[in-house]
Structures are given as structure tokens and as C-alpha cells.
Design a protein around this motif. Sequence first.
Motif, PDB file in Angstrom:
ATOM      1  N   GLY A   1       0.848  -1.174   0.048  1.00 49.75           N
ATOM      2  CA  GLY A   1      -0.170   0.032  -0.026  1.00 49.75           C
ATOM      3  C   GLY A   1       0.718   1.355  -0.030  1.00 49.75           C
ATOM      4  N   MET A   2       0.251   2.337   0.790  1.00 53.35           N
ATOM      5  CA  MET A   2       1.053   3.677   0.747  1.00 53.35           C
ATOM      6  C   MET A   2       2.271   3.668   1.423  1.00 53.35           C
ATOM      7  SD  MET A   2      -2.096   6.228   1.961  1.00 53.35           S
ATOM      8  CE  MET A   2      -2.993   5.080   2.891  1.00 53.35           C
ATOM      9  N   GLY A   3       2.572   2.452   2.347  1.00 54.83           N
ATOM     10  CA  GLY A   3       3.865   2.343   2.995  1.00 54.83           C
ATOM     11  C   GLY A   3       4.974   1.920   1.882  1.00 54.83           C
ATOM     12  N   LYS A   4       4.522   0.907   1.200  1.00 56.57           N
ATOM     13  CA  LYS A   4       5.488   0.472  -0.090  1.00 56.57           C
ATOM     14  C   LYS A   4       5.814   1.536  -1.026  1.00 56.57           C
ATOM     15  CE  LYS A   4       6.046  -3.296  -3.180  1.00 56.57           C
ATOM     16  NZ  LYS A   4       7.175  -2.406  -3.901  1.00 56.57           N
ATOM     17  N   ALA A   5       4.535   2.220  -1.503  1.00 49.44           N
ATOM     18  CA  ALA A   5       4.924   3.428  -2.466  1.00 49.44           C
ATOM     19  C   ALA A   5       5.769   4.332  -1.739  1.00 49.44           C
ATOM     20  CB  ALA A   5       3.573   4.011  -2.675  1.00 49.44           C
ATOM     21  N   THR A   6       5.870   4.701  -0.367  1.00 52.97           N
ATOM     22  CA  THR A   6       6.684   5.622   0.243  1.00 52.97           C
ATOM     23  C   THR A   6       7.912   5.062   0.302  1.00 52.97           C
ATOM     24  OG1 THR A   6       4.787   6.540   1.435  1.00 52.97           O
ATOM     25  CG2 THR A   6       7.014   6.915   2.372  1.00 52.97           C
ATOM     26  N   VAL A   7       8.191   3.892   0.514  1.00 51.00           N
ATOM     27  CA  VAL A   7       9.733   3.237   0.428  1.00 51.00           C
ATOM     28  C   VAL A   7      10.086   3.218  -1.005  1.00 51.00           C
ATOM     29  CG1 VAL A   7      10.822   1.035   0.681  1.00 51.00           C
ATOM     30  CG2 VAL A   7       9.179   1.630   2.315  1.00 51.00           C
ATOM     31  N   ASP A   8       9.396   2.914  -1.928  1.00 51.06           N
ATOM     32  CA  ASP A   8       9.949   3.063  -3.282  1.00 51.06           C
ATOM     33  C   ASP A   8      10.438   4.387  -3.644  1.00 51.06           C
ATOM     34  OD1 ASP A   8       9.333   0.219  -3.365  1.00 51.06           O
ATOM     35  OD2 ASP A   8       7.426   0.374  -4.615  1.00 51.06           O
ATOM     36  N   LEU A   9       9.511   5.301  -3.394  1.00 53.16           N
ATOM     37  CA  LEU A   9       9.769   6.679  -3.819  1.00 53.16           C
ATOM     38  C   LEU A   9      11.236   7.333  -2.893  1.00 53.16           C
ATOM     39  CD1 LEU A   9       8.881   9.325  -5.099  1.00 53.16           C
ATOM     40  CD2 LEU A   9       7.737   9.884  -3.018  1.00 53.16           C
ATOM     41  N   LEU A  10      11.151   7.246  -1.869  1.00 55.51           N
ATOM     42  CA  LEU A  10      12.401   7.589  -1.124  1.00 55.51           C
ATOM     43  C   LEU A  10      13.710   6.661  -1.583  1.00 55.51           C
ATOM     44  CD1 LEU A  10      10.776   7.818   2.334  1.00 55.51           C
ATOM     45  CD2 LEU A  10      11.232   9.563   0.763  1.00 55.51           C
ATOM     46  N   ARG A  11      13.632   5.455  -2.003  1.00 58.27           N
ATOM     47  CA  ARG A  11      14.860   4.808  -2.447  1.00 58.27           C
ATOM     48  C   ARG A  11      15.272   5.249  -3.619  1.00 58.27           C
ATOM     49  NH1 ARG A  11      13.469  -1.174   0.218  1.00 58.27           N
ATOM     50  NH2 ARG A  11      14.215  -0.682   2.299  1.00 58.27           N
ATOM     51  N   ALA A  12      14.110   5.749  -4.540  1.00 56.79           N
ATOM     52  CA  ALA A  12      14.368   5.999  -5.902  1.00 56.79           C
ATOM     53  C   ALA A  12      15.021   7.552  -5.748  1.00 56.79           C
ATOM     54  CB  ALA A  12      13.088   6.168  -6.764  1.00 56.79           C
ATOM     55  N   ARG A  13      14.954   8.280  -4.609  1.00 54.93           N
ATOM     56  CA  ARG A  13      15.530   9.526  -4.426  1.00 54.93           C
ATOM     57  C   ARG A  13      16.704   9.567  -3.660  1.00 54.93           C
ATOM     58  NH1 ARG A  13      10.714  13.391  -1.987  1.00 54.93           N
ATOM     59  NH2 ARG A  13       9.389  13.644  -3.891  1.00 54.93           N
ATOM     60  N   GLY A  14      17.284   8.087  -3.572  1.00 56.53           N
ATOM     61  CA  GLY A  14      18.554   7.836  -2.982  1.00 56.53           C
ATOM     62  C   GLY A  14      18.573   7.997  -1.284  1.00 56.53           C
ATOM     63  N   GLU A  15      17.435   7.839  -0.787  1.00 55.89           N
ATOM     64  CA  GLU A  15      17.592   7.837   0.677  1.00 55.89           C
ATOM     65  C   GLU A  15      17.766   6.433   1.320  1.00 55.89           C
ATOM     66  OE1 GLU A  15      14.674  10.044   2.962  1.00 55.89           O
ATOM     67  OE2 GLU A  15      14.668  11.683   1.342  1.00 55.89           O
ATOM     68  N   ARG A  16      18.265   6.314   2.537  1.00 51.74           N
ATOM     69  CA  ARG A  16      18.386   5.123   3.095  1.00 51.74           C
ATOM     70  C   ARG A  16      17.038   4.809   3.777  1.00 51.74           C
ATOM     71  NH1 ARG A  16      21.703   3.427   8.421  1.00 51.74           N
ATOM     72  NH2 ARG A  16      21.006   1.370   8.451  1.00 51.74           N
ATOM     73  N   VAL A  17      16.145   3.882   3.409  1.00 51.39           N
ATOM     74  CA  VAL A  17      14.953   3.699   4.057  1.00 51.39           C
ATOM     75  C   VAL A  17      14.976   2.130   4.694  1.00 51.39           C
ATOM     76  CG1 VAL A  17      12.381   3.365   3.660  1.00 51.39           C
ATOM     77  CG2 VAL A  17      14.070   4.952   2.306  1.00 51.39           C
ATOM     78  N   LEU A  18      14.570   2.047   5.945  1.00 47.46           N
ATOM     79  CA  LEU A  18      14.430   0.920   6.684  1.00 47.46           C
ATOM     80  C   LEU A  18      12.852   0.873   6.976  1.00 47.46           C
ATOM     81  CD1 LEU A  18      16.796   0.853   9.564  1.00 47.46           C
ATOM     82  CD2 LEU A  18      16.878  -0.301   7.355  1.00 47.46           C
ATOM     83  N   GLY A  19      12.260  -0.423   6.300  1.00 46.77           N
ATOM     84  CA  GLY A  19      10.777  -0.708   6.254  1.00 46.77           C
ATOM     85  C   GLY A  19      10.559  -1.519   7.347  1.00 46.77           C
TER      86      GLY A  19
END
Length: 140
Positions: A29-47
Motif C-alpha cells: 500500500g502507501m507504505g510500500k509506495a513511500t519506500v519505493d519513492l524515497l529509495r528512488a530519491r537515494g535515501e536510506r530507508v528501513l521498512g
Amino acid sequence: MTKLALGDFNSMSTTTRQRISIVSGARSGMGKATVDLLRARGERVLGVDLTGSDISADLATPAGRQAAIAAVSAACPQGIDALILCAGLGGGMAPGEAVVSVNYFGAVEIAAGLRPLLAMGDSPRVVAISSSASLLGYDA
């Protein structure tokens, strides 16, 4: 007064390390979409999610919430920059008690527990995505 576009906030950062964002409900859902967007921007993301994410934790239980906080703290001792709380159950998906445990206590306790790490971040921020499930009736 200068008006900033949404993307301009990244350029305001003075940190020398990669931004770190924590996203609950990261598997779908929105969490996965947020993770994908932030990682595409080059941020380190921990889900964080029940299963299938960087950190597996059951946010419906106090022990699961504490486990998530401990795992994030161990992975990010230098602090975090953003906390995006997307984990939630919709009405009809689970009993009312589980909805409240995840949607309310999951968000509040994770935010409170990670507050010291946010205080170490550069321009820290918290986003909480809520559900209308609290407005729906359920059988007690």
C-alpha cells in the motif's frame, strides 16, 4: 516570503550523511509506495512490517513495538531523519482491538520510542497516515 516547492526541502539539508527514513507498513500500500519513492530519491530507508520487510515486527503488540524500536535503534545509532507511519488495519480486516493496537498504539509508541533518534537527525519530521476505521462500528 519565499515559497518552496515540495522537492526543495531535500536541498535544505545540511547533513553530510545519507538521509535515513523509517517507514512502518512498508510491505504494501502507501507504505510500500513511500519506500519505493524515497529509495528512488537515494535515501536510506528501513521498512517495518509484520513480515517481508527490513525489520519484522508485530506493531499490534507492545513487545512487537519495542522490538521495532530496538531494531531501528541498533541499525541507526547516528539518528534518523524521518519517520513515516503507514502501518494500519482497515475496518473489517481485523477485530476492533487489533485495529486500535496497530493504528493508534503502533503509531504513538513507535513515534515516542524513536523520538531520541529523530532529535539527532537533520531537519527531522514525522508523518502519520491514519485510517477512517476508528469511525466504523465493530462488534465488541
